[in-house]
Design a protein around this motif. Sequence first.
Motif, PDB file in Angstrom:
ATOM      1  N   LEU A  50       3.340   3.103  -5.421  1.00 32.78           N
ATOM      2  CA  LEU A  50       2.379   3.485  -6.312  1.00 32.78           C
ATOM      3  C   LEU A  50       2.187   2.431  -7.315  1.00 32.78           C
ATOM      4  CD1 LEU A  50       3.985   6.910  -7.338  1.00 32.78           C
ATOM      5  CD2 LEU A  50       1.988   6.448  -5.864  1.00 32.78           C
ATOM      6  N   THR A  73      -3.233   1.793  -5.398  1.00 33.31           N
ATOM      7  CA  THR A  73      -3.232   1.484  -4.131  1.00 33.31           C
ATOM      8  C   THR A  73      -3.285   2.446  -3.284  1.00 33.31           C
ATOM      9  OG1 THR A  73      -0.802   2.503  -4.463  1.00 33.31           O
ATOM     10  CG2 THR A  73      -1.022   0.085  -4.827  1.00 33.31           C
ATOM     11  N   PRO A  74      -3.401   2.478  -2.048  1.00 34.54           N
ATOM     12  CA  PRO A  74      -3.674   3.768  -1.182  1.00 34.54           C
ATOM     13  C   PRO A  74      -2.644   4.657  -1.191  1.00 34.54           C
ATOM     14  CG  PRO A  74      -3.680   1.789   0.350  1.00 34.54           C
ATOM     15  CD  PRO A  74      -3.265   1.234  -1.251  1.00 34.54           C
ATOM     16  N   ALA A  75      -1.368   4.497  -1.527  1.00 35.09           N
ATOM     17  CA  ALA A  75      -0.276   5.551  -1.838  1.00 35.09           C
ATOM     18  C   ALA A  75      -0.647   6.407  -3.269  1.00 35.09           C
ATOM     19  CB  ALA A  75       1.160   4.831  -2.146  1.00 35.09           C
ATOM     20  N   ALA A  76      -1.466   5.575  -4.142  1.00 33.64           N
ATOM     21  CA  ALA A  76      -1.762   6.380  -5.489  1.00 33.64           C
ATOM     22  C   ALA A  76      -2.858   7.079  -5.332  1.00 33.64           C
ATOM     23  CB  ALA A  76      -1.891   5.300  -6.575  1.00 33.64           C
ATOM     24  N   GLY A 110       0.693  -1.234  -0.031  1.00 42.77           N
ATOM     25  CA  GLY A 110       0.053  -0.009   0.142  1.00 42.77           C
ATOM     26  C   GLY A 110       0.953   1.380   0.089  1.00 42.77           C
ATOM     27  N   LEU A 160      -3.908   6.900   2.429  1.00 43.11           N
ATOM     28  CA  LEU A 160      -2.502   6.021   3.046  1.00 43.11           C
ATOM     29  C   LEU A 160      -2.634   6.108   4.790  1.00 43.11           C
ATOM     30  CD1 LEU A 160      -0.087   4.812   2.039  1.00 43.11           C
ATOM     31  CD2 LEU A 160       1.021   7.029   1.883  1.00 43.11           C
TER      32      LEU A 160
END
Lengths: 302, 261
Positions: A106, B3-6, A103, B12
């Motif tokens: 990217l 993803t959470p980061a994206a 997570g 996040l």
Amino acid sequence: MEPVVSVRGLRKSYGPFEAVAGIDLEVERGEIFAFLGPNGAGKTTTVEILEGFRDRTAGEVSVLGVDPAHAGSSWRNRVGAVLQESSAEPGFTVRECLQLYSGYYLEPRDIDETIALVGLEEKAETKGAQLSGGQRRRLDVALALIGDPELIFLDEPTTGFDPSARRTAWHVIEGLRQLGKTVFLTTHYMDEAEHLADRIAVIAGGRIVAEGTPGSLGGRNTMAATISFTLPEGVGADELPEELRGLLSGAGERVTLTTHTPLIHVRDLADWAIGRELDLSDLALRRPTLEDVYLNLTESTP
Amino acid sequence: MKTPAARGPLFLVLHQARYDLLAVLRNRQARFFTLILPVLFLFIFVGIFGNHVVAGVKLSTTYVPGLSALGVISASFINLVISITVQREEGILKRRRATPVPAWVLIAGRTLTAVVMSLAVVTVLLSIGRIVFGVTLRTAALPGVAFTVVVGSITFCVLGYALSTAIHNEDAAQPMVQAIMLPLYFISGIFIANSNIPSWLQHVALVFPVAHLADGLHDAYNPMLTGIGIVWTDIGVLAIWAAIGLAIALWRFSWVPNPTS
């Protein structure tokens, strides 16, 4: 093409003590580079500077074109690190741990595929606290890989492993080569560097004392070989042909000859022994091992 | 799927909090000290001191806010100091910092976990107190309780980050937090009602944040008072302590293991 890691005149001092005393390094894309040296030689200090965990005193450092001292999230998306000391997250299973870390990135790798890459399929639902030392280290490698980095730092990845766990870890690291990753490996095991590395640099006392391929490091390819054997009872070393007597080194029951032209001297010895109908059943020819070269290099450094 | 980061920093933080919460809930010691012990104390207090009506208020209604403060401190300060120290010394924090996740996301995620745990323990105490012992809380004061709990939880998280900088190995974390908190529990109206504590000692207690969290919650639970249950002076002192803790944490906090351990 620009090197993946480029270091010029790197220095790190702690007060009067110089842990890294001006080193130059270059690592090309796709190679496995081994950074070899005894404990306290400056290996981990150097790697931590390259990973962006430590400030440097002087010198230029570029990792993937960026100075790690000022690197941000986008750089960390391209770099993976297996640190020297880091435990598994005790409360999480292998899969949960990888889900947490994936997570952060990217474009992470597939979790199941990454678990398979490090051979932890059967432990995917096992909690970190229940993994063996070798399995934890493989989880570490999986966590470093989950972000699909271009460059991976492995800081003493197999220290404390039993021989079979080391073999498994080596397979995993060789798998990284297949994926086209660049690997920066530190180790104090000669056989590990010899087995895995395309190129080796030896650090001792904060300086690079030798650099080369595993076969040529420290002039290994041009160093003298030794021929050794035991003479049958009643035959003395002084009965050897003259051209071999000049090569005698060492004392004791076993005769040792040191030579830069082993092929010719083995032939001379064989001609002599066959002519006298002697059987040298324990005849051995030995090239200097990487360990010989390494000990030679690191011991001569104050 | 992204993803959470994206998806962005907020996602996040939620991602981090989800896993931190999972880790806390799986930790037997954290579960016991945070969720079970305050409830156990409620039953013990009723057993020892009774649940009769004094000045129009059931005694259990005066136990619950103090024990809520204890639960918040356990969920925020004690759990956090222990888990952060262990994670730092084991190299787990350092490994997380080797990933792209920003430092503030890790801190926010862990703090959010503590806030959720704090609200949970306060809710459990109120529910059990109400069902078993007839504890009352004015509906109008509910937002005040929630607000005070959130401010208290964040304050004690920040203080936890600050204290963790003074603890050099994981074995010292548990004794250290207990040594700091136990005396404060006794003088801050959590184990012993303020009316039984000499006033000079109450003044000592008022220097520290524990008494202000407990007092704020006591007033919110007081059926004789009106309003939404927020005592701004107590919130103010908590905020000052949070600022002190933040300054220490920013100055001293480290993600890497202590070199001397």
